[in-house]
Motif scaffolding. Structure first.
Motif, PDB file in Angstrom:
ATOM      1  N   ARG A 145       0.833  -1.041  -0.007  1.00 56.02           N
ATOM      2  CA  ARG A 145      -0.050  -0.036   0.013  1.00 56.02           C
ATOM      3  C   ARG A 145       0.849   1.148  -0.175  1.00 56.02           C
ATOM      4  O   ARG A 145       0.681   2.392  -0.510  1.00 56.02           O
ATOM      5  CB  ARG A 145      -1.021  -0.043   1.288  1.00 56.02           C
ATOM      6  CG  ARG A 145      -2.063  -0.938   1.079  1.00 56.02           C
ATOM      7  CD  ARG A 145      -3.238  -0.850   2.110  1.00 56.02           C
ATOM      8  NE  ARG A 145      -4.190  -1.826   2.263  1.00 56.02           N
ATOM      9  CZ  ARG A 145      -4.048  -3.113   3.012  1.00 56.02           C
ATOM     10  NH1 ARG A 145      -2.986  -3.501   3.686  1.00 56.02           N
ATOM     11  NH2 ARG A 145      -4.989  -3.980   2.847  1.00 56.02           N
ATOM     12  N   ARG A 148       2.421   1.729  -3.447  1.00 55.18           N
ATOM     13  CA  ARG A 148       1.364   2.522  -4.536  1.00 55.18           C
ATOM     14  C   ARG A 148       0.995   3.949  -3.930  1.00 55.18           C
ATOM     15  O   ARG A 148       0.970   4.758  -5.002  1.00 55.18           O
ATOM     16  CB  ARG A 148       0.275   1.578  -4.328  1.00 55.18           C
ATOM     17  CG  ARG A 148       0.457   0.104  -4.643  1.00 55.18           C
ATOM     18  CD  ARG A 148      -0.652  -0.615  -5.336  1.00 55.18           C
ATOM     19  NE  ARG A 148      -0.791  -0.222  -6.740  1.00 55.18           N
ATOM     20  CZ  ARG A 148      -1.304  -1.040  -7.772  1.00 55.18           C
ATOM     21  NH1 ARG A 148      -1.646  -2.095  -7.462  1.00 55.18           N
ATOM     22  NH2 ARG A 148      -1.487  -0.528  -8.975  1.00 55.18           N
ATOM     23  N   TRP A 151       4.194   5.756  -5.506  1.00 58.34           N
ATOM     24  CA  TRP A 151       4.961   5.529  -6.781  1.00 58.34           C
ATOM     25  C   TRP A 151       4.558   6.684  -7.656  1.00 58.34           C
ATOM     26  O   TRP A 151       3.475   7.250  -7.814  1.00 58.34           O
ATOM     27  CB  TRP A 151       4.260   4.302  -7.380  1.00 58.34           C
ATOM     28  CG  TRP A 151       4.922   3.838  -8.577  1.00 58.34           C
ATOM     29  CD1 TRP A 151       4.949   4.412  -9.982  1.00 58.34           C
ATOM     30  CD2 TRP A 151       6.264   3.137  -8.584  1.00 58.34           C
ATOM     31  NE1 TRP A 151       5.639   3.749 -10.734  1.00 58.34           N
ATOM     32  CE2 TRP A 151       6.488   3.010  -9.910  1.00 58.34           C
ATOM     33  CE3 TRP A 151       6.908   2.710  -7.600  1.00 58.34           C
ATOM     34  CZ2 TRP A 151       7.730   2.357 -10.342  1.00 58.34           C
ATOM     35  CZ3 TRP A 151       8.015   1.833  -8.043  1.00 58.34           C
ATOM     36  CH2 TRP A 151       8.251   1.568  -9.647  1.00 58.34           C
ATOM     37  N   ARG A 153       5.447   9.942  -7.355  1.00 52.93           N
ATOM     38  CA  ARG A 153       5.239  11.090  -6.628  1.00 52.93           C
ATOM     39  C   ARG A 153       6.531  11.520  -5.919  1.00 52.93           C
ATOM     40  O   ARG A 153       7.296  11.087  -5.396  1.00 52.93           O
ATOM     41  CB  ARG A 153       4.098  10.936  -5.804  1.00 52.93           C
ATOM     42  CG  ARG A 153       2.802  10.377  -6.157  1.00 52.93           C
ATOM     43  CD  ARG A 153       1.742  10.312  -5.452  1.00 52.93           C
ATOM     44  NE  ARG A 153       0.713   9.793  -5.801  1.00 52.93           N
ATOM     45  CZ  ARG A 153       0.123   8.704  -6.511  1.00 52.93           C
ATOM     46  NH1 ARG A 153       0.863   7.614  -6.385  1.00 52.93           N
ATOM     47  NH2 ARG A 153      -0.935   8.707  -6.872  1.00 52.93           N
ATOM     48  N   ARG A 176       5.357   7.057 -14.051  1.00 53.65           N
ATOM     49  CA  ARG A 176       3.798   7.245 -14.035  1.00 53.65           C
ATOM     50  C   ARG A 176       3.427   7.209 -12.499  1.00 53.65           C
ATOM     51  O   ARG A 176       4.175   7.098 -11.604  1.00 53.65           O
ATOM     52  CB  ARG A 176       3.213   5.946 -14.520  1.00 53.65           C
ATOM     53  CG  ARG A 176       3.717   5.491 -15.999  1.00 53.65           C
ATOM     54  CD  ARG A 176       3.506   3.948 -16.330  1.00 53.65           C
ATOM     55  NE  ARG A 176       4.540   3.396 -15.818  1.00 53.65           N
ATOM     56  CZ  ARG A 176       4.564   1.905 -15.861  1.00 53.65           C
ATOM     57  NH1 ARG A 176       3.815   1.283 -16.513  1.00 53.65           N
ATOM     58  NH2 ARG A 176       5.574   1.440 -15.019  1.00 53.65           N
ATOM     59  N   THR A 177       2.036   7.699 -12.385  1.00 56.77           N
ATOM     60  CA  THR A 177       1.762   7.615 -10.934  1.00 56.77           C
ATOM     61  C   THR A 177       1.047   6.171 -10.485  1.00 56.77           C
ATOM     62  O   THR A 177       0.582   6.039  -9.246  1.00 56.77           O
ATOM     63  CB  THR A 177       0.785   8.883 -10.548  1.00 56.77           C
ATOM     64  OG1 THR A 177      -0.409   8.634 -11.518  1.00 56.77           O
ATOM     65  CG2 THR A 177       1.454  10.038 -10.757  1.00 56.77           C
ATOM     66  N   ASP A 178       1.351   5.320 -11.410  1.00 53.88           N
ATOM     67  CA  ASP A 178       1.002   4.129 -11.068  1.00 53.88           C
ATOM     68  C   ASP A 178       1.819   3.041 -11.757  1.00 53.88           C
ATOM     69  O   ASP A 178       2.538   3.484 -12.799  1.00 53.88           O
ATOM     70  CB  ASP A 178      -0.611   3.696 -11.605  1.00 53.88           C
ATOM     71  CG  ASP A 178      -1.018   2.570 -10.689  1.00 53.88           C
ATOM     72  OD1 ASP A 178      -0.548   2.008  -9.804  1.00 53.88           O
ATOM     73  OD2 ASP A 178      -2.218   2.197 -11.078  1.00 53.88           O
ATOM     74  N   ASP A 199      -2.537  -5.996  -9.584  1.00 51.83           N
ATOM     75  CA  ASP A 199      -3.225  -5.990 -10.990  1.00 51.83           C
ATOM     76  C   ASP A 199      -3.178  -7.260 -11.497  1.00 51.83           C
ATOM     77  O   ASP A 199      -3.339  -7.557 -12.766  1.00 51.83           O
ATOM     78  CB  ASP A 199      -2.181  -4.868 -11.726  1.00 51.83           C
ATOM     79  CG  ASP A 199      -2.338  -3.429 -11.175  1.00 51.83           C
ATOM     80  OD1 ASP A 199      -3.375  -2.752 -11.213  1.00 51.83           O
ATOM     81  OD2 ASP A 199      -1.438  -3.298 -10.606  1.00 51.83           O
TER      82      ASP A 199
END
Length: 284
Positions: A145, A148, A151, A153, A176-178, A199
């Motif tokens: 958590r 995520r 990531w 940021r 990316r932010t994910d 995912d």
């Protein structure tokens, strides 16, 4: 169903790895990676162990190339194939360490990282690294958590039962932010963890009937990847019919991605196997 490569050379499991891999070098690995990239395969993998106990190595193998340096090198020699940590042990790292180091890999590879993660099972390795083995599943959930939340940021923040951070700068960070997260494991709990926090799911050591039964009971989200391995190495050149049948059975069991292990006698033979596999009609 997409086809990815369970990379040879970088991880050598007894009874699975070919004898030639013990003497193979980085240029052999590059030749395979470049061929897989050219032929349109989905991904390459690299797993993580820092040090394996001698008595465990007889079963799990002793050779594990470092995933960060290995995948970073392969990122510079490929263009589109995805780079998968299969798997990174969450308990060995602070979440911001993962966000920074593997976020940098994501950036230099042009957003091609898939973060494969696992809880880990070697108590001796946890002790060696000063990581907490007891309660590692709960700690891993919190770590995932936190990863995520951090990531991609520059100024991440998170507050959980085991990890908390704010007021810190992480630069560079993920492109990316994910990031796609595949969760490894072989239990119903690992599948639930994958559905809740990831995912995709990358199980190991289970037969197709068991996997199919487990998946039939799970409510999988849209665009959720089920990554099933071929088990024993496949031989597209020597036995194309059995290869196609095995891959069809994997698809029928619920795979959206097959992680293939390929029988070969050399890097050049491995590339020939990839070329044959890419040309097979898996629908026939």
């Amino acid at each position: 169903m997409r086809l990815g490569i369970t990379s040879p050379i970088v991880t050598r499991v007894p009874g699975v790895a070919g004898d030639w891999e013990a003497h193979a070098g980085v240029e052999d690995l590059v030749a395979i990676a470049e061929a897989a990239d050219r032929l349109g395969f989905d991904h390459l993998t690299c797993s993580e162990h820092v040090a394996v106990p001698v008595d465990v190595a007889a079963q799990r193998g002793a050779t594990y190339w470092d995933p960060l340096s290995t995948l970073g090198f392969l990122a510079a020699r490929t263009r589109s194939i995805r780079l998968v940590t299969q798997v990174l042990v969450l308990g060995y790292h602070h979440p911001l360490e993962i966000a920074k180091r593997y976020g940098t890999l994501d950036r230099v590879s042009g957003g091609r990282l898939v973060l494969g993660v696992g809880v880990g099972s070697l108590a001796e390795e946890f002790a060696l690294l000063g990581a907490q083995f007891a309660g590692r599943g709960e700690i891993a959930d919190d770590a995932l958590r936190a990863v995520r939340a951090a990531w991609g940021r520059e100024r991440p923040s998170y507050a959980g039962p085991h990890f908390e951070f704010s007021g810190m700068v992480v630069d560079p960070h993920g492109l990316r932010t994910d990031v796609p997260v595949w969760v490894g494991g072989r239990t119903h709990r690992s599948l639930r963890r994958a559905v809740e926090l990831g995912d995709g799911w990358v199980p190991f050591g289970l037969d197709l009937d068991t996997l199919s039964e487990m998946l039939s009971r799970a409510a999988l989200p849209d665009r959720f990847d089920v990554v099933l391995g071929t088990g024993r190495p496949i031989d597209p050149l020597g036995d194309p019919s059995r290869t196609s049948d095995r891959l069809r059975r994997i698809g029928e069991a619920g795979a959206s991605v097959a992680g293939v292990t390929i029988a070969a006698t050399s890097a050049a033979h491995y590339v020939e196997q990839l070329e044959t596999l890419a040309a097979l009609d898996l629908q026939g």
